[in-house]
Write an enzyme that holds these catalytic residues in place. Structure first.
Site, short mmCIF file in Angstrom:
data_model
loop_
_atom_site.label_atom_id
_atom_site.label_comp_id
_atom_site.label_asym_id
_atom_site.label_seq_id
_atom_site.Cartn_x
_atom_site.Cartn_y
_atom_site.Cartn_z
CG ASP A 16 -1.77 1.23 1.34
OD1 ASP A 16 -2.36 1.62 0.32
OD2 ASP A 16 -1.84 1.84 2.43
CB SER A 17 0.11 4.77 -0.65
OG SER A 17 -1.04 4.79 0.16
CB CYS A 34 -2.95 1.18 -2.51
SG CYS A 34 -3.02 2.96 -2.67
CD GLU A 75 -2.17 8.45 7.24
OE1 GLU A 75 -1.28 9.32 7.21
OE2 GLU A 75 -2.12 7.38 6.61
CB CYS A 110 -9.96 5.15 0.34
SG CYS A 110 -8.50 5.81 1.18
CG HIS A 158 -6.62 5.86 5.37
ND1 HIS A 158 -5.83 5.23 4.45
CD2 HIS A 158 -5.77 6.54 6.18
CE1 HIS A 158 -4.55 5.52 4.68
NE2 HIS A 158 -4.49 6.32 5.73
#
Ligand code: DGL
Length: 273
Positions: free
Chosen positions: A10-11, A73, A154, A188, A190
């Site tokens: 993932d990123s 991702c 985050e 996504c 997140h």
């Protein structure tokens, strides 16, 4: 072959939401995770840059002798149209999140109205919209980028009691809710962390599709069908491209459990693009 690990990248650390699902489904598998923490976020980068980064991640995972690569991702899966090109001809399949997630959304919708949310690059790519229209005719698809969701998660702003993420979600999602969708793709890594907030805004009748979960289910089925399931593993090794300091704290948010396994920093630029 069965005893080779599954590679996930993932990123950054958001892809650990997919690892969480894989762990629950396949406790006996060894997993190697690469999070490009030195270059996150990808969500507003160009196709060329994202493809180069993804090729380096795949090259690193191939060097670890993985049997399957999962691009966890949403942005990579949406931008790199041919994921098999990431492995430079190596006979290791590479799957992304778009197809399994769209398939689940098509199964879930009853009124054939589906919403998609993701990073700006994901939504601009039109990947989910395209895949859904390939799968079945007559769907109405409504999409929206939600660029503040990643930094909110985050920075720990993900409680349904916190007005900041709740107001942000209302701002982003009200127009999608008003279209009458009965299914919403969380496109996504997140967004599962904001599940309860998104559910509050969309209402109880809207099914939320978690791309990490759907991709993990697809990967598990694929491994089973190809006789590649492992029965005596269970380790997770983590690799990142920036300092490992603070890794456990952030990783724990996405994994939903204490981090167990080694964490190493690698020089991702030294892997072939
Ligand atoms: N992992 C990215 C995604 O799923 C979110 C973070 C980023 O922008 O890199 O789209």
């Amino acid at each position: 072959m069965n005893n080779r690990p599954i590679g996930v990248f993932d990123s950054g650390l958001g892809g650990l939401t997919a690892v969480k699902e894989l762990r629950a489904l396949l406790p006996q598998e060894d997993i190697i995770y690469f999070g490009d923490t030195g270059r996150v976020p990808y969500g507003n980068r160009s196709r060329e840059t994202i493809t180069r980064y993804a090729k380096q991640a795949a090259s690193f995972l191939l060097s670890q002798n993985v049997k399957l690569i999962i691009a966890a991702c949403g942005t990579v899966s949406s931008t790199v149209t041919d994921l098999t090109s990431l492995t430079n001809g190596a006979p290791v399949p590479c799957i992304g999140v778009v197809k399994p997630t769209c398939a689940a959304a098509v199964r879930a919708t009853k009124n054939r109205k589906i919403g998609v949310i993701g990073t700006t690059t994901t939504i601009r790519s039109g990947s989910y919209q395209r895949e859904l229209s390939h799968m079945t005719d007559g769907l109405e698809v409504y999409s929206r980028d939600c660029p503040l969701f990643v930094p909110l998660v985050e920075n720990g702003f993900s409680s349904p009691d916190d007005p900041i993420p709740c107001l942000t979600a209302q701002r982003y999602l009200t127009s999608i809710r008003e279209t009458g969708v009965d299914t919403l793709i969380l496109g996504c890594t997140h967004y599962p962390l904001l599940h309860d907030i998104i559910a509050q805004v969309m209402g109880p009748k809207v099914a939320l599709i978690n791309s990490g979960r759907e991709t993990a289910l697809y990967a598990a089925q694929w491994l089973k069908e190809n006789g590649l399931l492992q029965t005596n593993g269970g380790s997770t090794a983590f690799y990142v491209s920036d300092s490992t300091e603070g890794f456990s704290q952030l990783a724990q948010i996405f994994l939903g459990m204490k981090v167990e396994g080694s964490v190493q920093r690698i020089a991702i630029e030294s892997y072939g693009a």
